[in-house]
Motif scaffolding. Structure first.
Motif, short mmCIF file in Angstrom:
data_model
loop_
_atom_site.label_atom_id
_atom_site.label_comp_id
_atom_site.label_asym_id
_atom_site.label_seq_id
_atom_site.Cartn_x
_atom_site.Cartn_y
_atom_site.Cartn_z
N MET A 172 6.59 -37.68 1.12
CA MET A 172 6.87 -38.16 -0.36
C MET A 172 5.74 -39.22 -0.69
SD MET A 172 9.67 -39.76 -2.58
CE MET A 172 9.35 -40.16 -4.32
N GLN A 173 5.19 -39.08 -1.82
CA GLN A 173 4.22 -40.01 -2.65
C GLN A 173 5.17 -41.02 -3.24
OE1 GLN A 173 1.20 -40.34 -1.77
NE2 GLN A 173 -0.07 -40.93 -3.50
N TRP A 174 5.14 -42.25 -2.86
CA TRP A 174 5.89 -43.21 -3.44
C TRP A 174 4.84 -43.83 -4.63
CZ3 TRP A 174 10.95 -43.53 -2.28
CH2 TRP A 174 11.20 -42.94 -1.29
N GLN A 175 5.53 -44.08 -5.66
CA GLN A 175 4.56 -44.98 -6.82
C GLN A 175 5.52 -46.15 -7.23
OE1 GLN A 175 4.21 -41.96 -9.60
NE2 GLN A 175 2.71 -40.68 -8.34
N LEU A 176 4.96 -47.18 -6.80
CA LEU A 176 5.79 -48.36 -6.96
C LEU A 176 4.99 -49.30 -8.10
CD1 LEU A 176 7.23 -48.91 -3.23
CD2 LEU A 176 8.47 -47.99 -5.34
N ARG A 177 5.56 -49.90 -8.79
CA ARG A 177 4.86 -50.91 -9.82
C ARG A 177 5.59 -52.16 -9.84
NH1 ARG A 177 6.41 -46.48 -12.74
NH2 ARG A 177 7.62 -47.75 -13.93
N GLY A 178 4.86 -53.17 -10.31
CA GLY A 178 5.50 -54.61 -10.24
C GLY A 178 6.24 -54.96 -11.50
N ASP A 179 6.57 -53.82 -12.21
CA ASP A 179 7.23 -54.35 -13.50
C ASP A 179 8.76 -54.34 -13.42
OD1 ASP A 179 7.55 -51.32 -13.19
OD2 ASP A 179 7.28 -51.11 -15.23
N ARG A 180 9.33 -53.72 -12.29
CA ARG A 180 10.96 -53.63 -12.08
C ARG A 180 11.07 -54.01 -10.54
NH1 ARG A 180 12.97 -48.81 -13.08
NH2 ARG A 180 10.97 -47.93 -12.75
N PRO A 181 12.49 -54.33 -10.28
CA PRO A 181 12.94 -54.26 -9.12
C PRO A 181 12.42 -53.13 -8.04
CG PRO A 181 14.51 -55.39 -10.11
CD PRO A 181 13.49 -54.63 -11.01
N VAL A 188 18.81 -37.37 5.31
CA VAL A 188 17.84 -38.20 4.86
C VAL A 188 17.37 -38.79 6.04
CG1 VAL A 188 17.58 -40.19 3.39
CG2 VAL A 188 19.34 -38.59 2.66
N SER A 189 16.02 -39.04 5.72
CA SER A 189 15.14 -39.72 6.90
C SER A 189 15.72 -41.04 7.08
CB SER A 189 13.69 -39.94 6.62
OG SER A 189 13.15 -38.67 6.42
N PRO A 190 15.46 -41.59 8.28
CA PRO A 190 16.10 -42.90 8.86
C PRO A 190 15.46 -43.84 7.70
CG PRO A 190 15.46 -41.90 10.63
CD PRO A 190 15.09 -40.93 9.34
N ALA A 232 11.00 -46.74 4.69
CA ALA A 232 10.39 -48.13 4.37
C ALA A 232 8.96 -47.99 4.80
CB ALA A 232 11.14 -49.32 4.96
N ALA A 233 8.56 -47.54 5.77
CA ALA A 233 7.28 -47.44 6.34
C ALA A 233 6.32 -46.39 5.33
CB ALA A 233 7.28 -46.84 7.71
N ALA A 288 7.11 -45.84 2.38
CA ALA A 288 7.06 -46.48 0.95
C ALA A 288 6.13 -47.39 1.11
CB ALA A 288 8.42 -46.56 0.40
N GLY A 289 5.94 -48.18 2.30
CA GLY A 289 5.33 -49.61 2.21
C GLY A 289 6.10 -50.75 1.80
N VAL A 290 7.45 -50.66 2.06
CA VAL A 290 8.59 -51.58 1.67
C VAL A 290 9.27 -52.17 2.79
CG1 VAL A 290 8.70 -50.62 -0.66
CG2 VAL A 290 10.47 -50.22 1.07
N ASN A 291 9.89 -53.44 2.63
CA ASN A 291 10.56 -53.92 3.61
C ASN A 291 11.93 -52.82 3.87
OD1 ASN A 291 12.87 -55.73 4.71
ND2 ASN A 291 11.32 -57.40 4.73
N PRO A 292 12.04 -52.75 5.33
CA PRO A 292 13.27 -51.83 5.46
C PRO A 292 14.68 -52.31 4.81
CG PRO A 292 12.13 -52.33 7.49
CD PRO A 292 11.52 -53.14 6.45
N ASN A 293 14.81 -53.82 4.51
CA ASN A 293 15.89 -54.21 3.87
C ASN A 293 15.97 -53.77 2.21
OD1 ASN A 293 16.88 -55.64 6.04
ND2 ASN A 293 15.77 -57.47 5.66
N THR A 294 14.68 -53.57 1.72
CA THR A 294 14.83 -53.07 0.62
C THR A 294 15.25 -51.73 0.25
OG1 THR A 294 12.86 -54.78 0.22
CG2 THR A 294 13.31 -52.98 -1.48
N MET A 295 14.68 -50.97 1.30
CA MET A 295 15.07 -49.58 1.24
C MET A 295 16.42 -49.45 1.74
SD MET A 295 14.05 -46.57 1.03
CE MET A 295 12.21 -46.20 1.14
#
Length: 128
Positions: A1-10, A34-36, A41-42, A44-51
Motif C-alpha cells: 500500500m502507498q501510505w500518504q501521511l501529512r503533518g496536519d493531523r496525528p 492484517v500484516s504484522p 510500520a516499516a 508506512a515509515g512510522v514508529n511501530p508504537n504509532t502503528m
C-alpha cells in the motif's frame, strides 16, 4: 500500500483512516489477515508504537480483531463495513458540497456539473 501521511493531523489517525479505507474498498477483505505491526510500520515509515495504536483503536471500533495464536484480522461483519463505507461517502459528499457552495454553486448547478463530469459512466465509474 502507498501510505500518504501529512503533518496536519496525528499520524495514528491518518493510519486508521487509510486502513479503514482499505477495508471498506475491499483491498483488505472481510476476514482477511492484517500484516504484522512491525511490517506495516516499516512500510508506512512510522514508529511501530504509532502503528500499534492505530490498529488497537481500529480493534476497539470493531473493524479488526485479534486471534491470539494467528494474528490480527479484519472483521467479518459486512454490515458494519458497509455502514462505515456509507458514512465515509456521506462525509466526503458533505465536504464537497460545502466547498462548492463556498464557490457560489447551487445544489442544482452542482448536480448538473456532476452529471456532465460523469458522462455515461457505468456502475463501476468507468467511462463507456
Amino acid at each position: 500500500m502507498q501510505w500518504q501521511l501529512r503533518g496536519d493531523r496525528p499520524i495514528y489517525q491518518q493510519l486508521m483512516e487509510q486502513i479503514t479505507e482499505q477495508i471498506v474498498s475491499g483491498q483488505l477483505g472481510a476476514g482477511s489477515k492484517v500484516s504484522p505491526v512491525r511490517e506495516l510500520a516499516a512500510e508506512a515509515g512510522v514508529n511501530p508504537n504509532t502503528m500499534q495504536r492505530a490498529l488497537a483503536d481500529l480493534e476497539r471500533e470493531g473493524l479488526l480483531y485479534t486471534n491470539r495464536t494467528s494474528g490480527r484480522f479484519v472483521t467479518e461483519d459486512r454490515e458494519m463495513i458497509e455502514k462505515i463505507r456509507e458514512q465515509i461517502a456521506e462525509d466526503r459528499i458533505a465536504e464537497f458540497m460545502a466547498g462548492m457552495s463556498q464557490l457560489g454553486f447551487s445544489a442544482s448547478e452542482i448536480i448538473r456539473l456532476l452529471q456532465k463530469q460523469g458522462g455515461e459512466a457505468d456502475d463501476d465509474g468507468a467511462k463507456k
